[in-house]
Design a protein around this motif. Sequence first.
Motif, PDB file in Angstrom:
ATOM      1  N   TYR A 266       0.901  -1.084   0.054  1.00 14.58           N
ATOM      2  CA  TYR A 266      -0.009  -0.033   0.263  1.00 14.58           C
ATOM      3  C   TYR A 266       1.019   1.490   0.323  1.00 14.58           C
ATOM      4  CZ  TYR A 266      -3.233  -2.915   1.176  1.00 14.58           C
ATOM      5  OH  TYR A 266      -4.101  -4.390   1.422  1.00 14.58           O
ATOM      6  N   GLU A 267       0.319   2.607  -1.000  1.00 16.48           N
ATOM      7  CA  GLU A 267       0.854   4.272  -0.771  1.00 16.48           C
ATOM      8  C   GLU A 267      -0.273   4.902  -0.020  1.00 16.48           C
ATOM      9  OE1 GLU A 267       3.961   4.728  -0.841  1.00 16.48           O
ATOM     10  OE2 GLU A 267       4.914   3.126  -1.722  1.00 16.48           O
ATOM     11  N   SER A 272      -1.000  -0.294  -3.812  1.00 12.15           N
ATOM     12  CA  SER A 272      -0.015  -0.758  -5.488  1.00 12.15           C
ATOM     13  C   SER A 272       0.460  -2.051  -6.045  1.00 12.15           C
ATOM     14  CB  SER A 272       0.920   0.336  -4.088  1.00 12.15           C
ATOM     15  OG  SER A 272       1.786  -0.122  -3.467  1.00 12.15           O
ATOM     16  N   SER A 273       0.278  -2.573  -5.405  1.00 11.42           N
ATOM     17  CA  SER A 273       0.787  -3.466  -5.800  1.00 11.42           C
ATOM     18  C   SER A 273       0.432  -5.238  -5.098  1.00 11.42           C
ATOM     19  CB  SER A 273       2.684  -4.294  -5.538  1.00 11.42           C
ATOM     20  OG  SER A 273       2.953  -4.161  -4.864  1.00 11.42           O
ATOM     21  N   PRO A 293      -2.623  -0.547 -12.095  1.00  9.08           N
ATOM     22  CA  PRO A 293      -3.341  -0.098 -11.442  1.00  9.08           C
ATOM     23  C   PRO A 293      -5.240  -0.833 -11.705  1.00  9.08           C
ATOM     24  CG  PRO A 293      -2.735   1.738 -12.161  1.00  9.08           C
ATOM     25  CD  PRO A 293      -1.543   0.986 -13.040  1.00  9.08           C
TER      26      PRO A 293
END
Length: 300
Positions: A266-267, A272-273, A293
């Motif tokens: 997570y960001e 995020s991935s 995304p």
Amino acid sequence: METTEQFYNEFKPLLFSLAYRMLGSAMDAEDIVHEVFLTLRNIETEPISNMRAYLCKIVTNRCIDRLRSSSKKREVYVGPWLPEPIVTDGRDAGDPMQSYLAKESITTAYLLLLQQLSWVERAVFLLREVLQYDYDEIAEIVGKTSTNCRQIFHRAKRSIGGKHAMLAQGEGAEQSDGKRLAGEASRVIDQFVEALQSGNIGKLMSVLAADSTLFSDGGGKVTAAVRPIVGAERIALFLAGIMAKATSGFSFKVAVVNNQPGIVTYEDGKPSSVVSFLVEEGSIAAIYIVVNPDKLLHVH
């Protein structure tokens, strides 16, 4: 007489599983299944003697149509293409869909293996190998003769070799063996995460097979490695470099990704991935990182 809603509850997991393995996209699979039941609700037909086969036929044909229409996009896709991940927290046992999918062969490595087959080969292979249809039923679904379907199936099986049996984690696997493999994978992934957190390159390399490969799918939308990275040392240095650049908003959790231990990063609280793995003989043989995304919309 059963209603459309009853058929939906009964067959949705099966049809989603079929469409997902055909397409490698959870969103497209959901769309197709939804469309099929809307169509079923809106048409008047004679009583259907085998609703399961009828629905599988429609879903299979719609998947093939979807694959045909998107083939040009796949040809110009930037970097490695990976299937859209299905992420759960392992606590969805009460959900009929999750309970069904937990028994299915949907690992990232297995889905990629299926991508090596043509559309018709993939359909015939799944209907025969996974859904256990006989060749007459398959012939009716895909519009081929029974003899032709038998030939297509054997050609598909030869094409992907014996590896499909090892990668498939379906209902036919011995329960004790399945638990052992899952436990081994969890242990290896735990070691991987610990090494990654500590930045210990040597320890990271120790859990990677010497010829391991990392695939990163950004789809040209975000930064990602446009070619597979091969070799334990190169992968370890690549991952250590990513961790060194992590911002204060970076976090991650271990999750169940396509029925296997994986990682979601997570960001600032936004996915995020998604990272999944292929573990073979106690080492990580492949790492699959989805950062596109468009393929993370279902991830929480």
